[in-house]
Scaffold this active site. Structure first.
Site, PDB file in Angstrom:
ATOM      1  N   LYS A  25      -7.554 -11.826 -27.968  1.00 27.58           N
ATOM      2  CA  LYS A  25      -8.586 -10.818 -27.686  1.00 27.58           C
ATOM      3  C   LYS A  25      -7.930  -9.438 -27.674  1.00 27.58           C
ATOM      4  O   LYS A  25      -6.980  -9.187 -26.924  1.00 27.58           O
ATOM      5  CB  LYS A  25      -9.193 -11.134 -26.323  1.00 27.58           C
ATOM      6  CG  LYS A  25     -10.642 -10.779 -26.185  1.00 27.58           C
ATOM      7  CD  LYS A  25     -11.162 -11.380 -24.887  1.00 27.58           C
ATOM      8  CE  LYS A  25     -12.548 -10.908 -24.590  1.00 27.58           C
ATOM      9  NZ  LYS A  25     -12.958 -11.269 -23.223  1.00 27.58           N
TER      10      LYS A  25
HETATM   11  C1  E4P Z   1     -16.071 -11.498 -22.284  1.00 27.78           C
HETATM   12  O1  E4P Z   1     -15.521 -11.620 -23.342  1.00 27.78           O
HETATM   13  C2  E4P Z   1     -16.127 -10.225 -21.541  1.00 27.78           C
HETATM   14  O2  E4P Z   1     -14.859  -9.864 -21.149  1.00 27.78           O
HETATM   15  C3  E4P Z   1     -17.063 -10.372 -20.374  1.00 27.78           C
HETATM   16  O3  E4P Z   1     -18.239 -11.011 -20.835  1.00 27.78           O
HETATM   17  C4  E4P Z   1     -17.365  -9.079 -19.647  1.00 27.78           C
HETATM   18  O4  E4P Z   1     -18.400  -9.312 -18.731  1.00 27.78           O
HETATM   19  P1  E4P Z   1     -18.758  -8.295 -17.554  1.00 27.78           P
HETATM   20  O5  E4P Z   1     -19.351  -7.072 -18.139  1.00 27.78           O
HETATM   21  O6  E4P Z   1     -19.755  -9.064 -16.710  1.00 27.78           O
HETATM   22  O7  E4P Z   1     -17.480  -8.009 -16.824  1.00 27.78           O
END
Ligand code: E4P
Length: 218
Positions: A87
């Site tokens: 990522k």
């Molecule tokens: C996933 O890949 C993201 O990091 C995550 O969904 C972020 O979610 P949030 O906005 O609830 O922190």
């Protein structure tokens, strides 16, 4: 549409896996910190443990923000397990890193995406997934699901192969909306996935079936 669970909590990952409908996991540094996972060795072991629980892709995020650092971390994460997807944040160095890692056959998930232009760059760099954060857009009075729809339409029109991974999903209705918008994947908290099960007519219908059975069978 594929279902990923958005957590680093092993119990929740196991519960979702046991349902039989889980296609993968996404994590981020905040989710890892929430579980108290710290230190490089523990973090890497935690990713390996997640890969042993699920069959699908597991997103592991780099914490470097420079090109060389992201490449080094990305190669190390990818070498951990074949299910790992690296990522990478949507920044200038990140786009260059995605391009490089893609050329080396390493799969990537471009994260922190909030606009159509950013999604275009991720696709052009060859990202395996693009992660638009719909909940965080909703938080600032901007329609997150509308962005999913726009990206899906743009990728289909130009034939980009990057998969749209709807992230920052906060509740069950978001999942339904992403489904209607044509997202390839939704990464969700366990509570939002379990929310899909609920319907009062299912509950009352089942109650009646069981009561009628009992009437004649005792
Ligand atoms: C996933 O890949 C993201 O990091 C995550 O969904 C972020 O979610 P949030 O906005 O609830 O922190």
């Amino acid at each position: 549409m594929k279902f990923f669970i958005d957590t680093a909590n092993l119990d929740q990952i196991r519960e979702a896996q046991d349902l039989g409908v889980l296609d993968g996991v996404t994590t981020n540094p905040s989710l890892m910190a929430k579980e108290g996972i710290k230190g490089q060795e523990n973090i890497l072991n935690h990713y390996k443990n997640i890969c042993e629980i699920v069959d699908g892709d597991v997103s592991a995020e780099v914490i470097s923000t420079d090109y060389a650092g992201m490449i080094k971390e990305g190669e190390m994460l990818a070498a951990l397990h074949p299910q790992i997807v690296v990522k990478i944040p949507m920044i200038k160095e990140g786009i260059k890193a995605i391009k490089y890692l893609t050329s080396k056959g390493i799969r990537t998930n471009c994260t922190l995406v909030f606009s159509l232009g950013q999604a275009l760059l991720a696709a052009k760099a060859g990202a395996t997934y693009v992660s638009p954060f719909i909940g965080r857009l909703d938080d600032i009075s901007t329609d997150g699901v509308a962005l999913i729809r726009q990206i899906v339409e743009m990728y289909n029109f130009y034939g980009y192969e990057t998969e749209v991974l709807a992230a920052s999903i906060r509740h069950t209705m978001h999942i339904i909306q992403c489904l209607e918008a044509g997202a390839d994947v939704a990464t969700c908290p366990l509570s939002a996935i379990l929310g899909l099960l609920n319907h009062p007519l299912t509950d009352s219908g089942l109650e009646k079936f069981l009561a009628d059975y009992k009437k004649v069978n005792g």
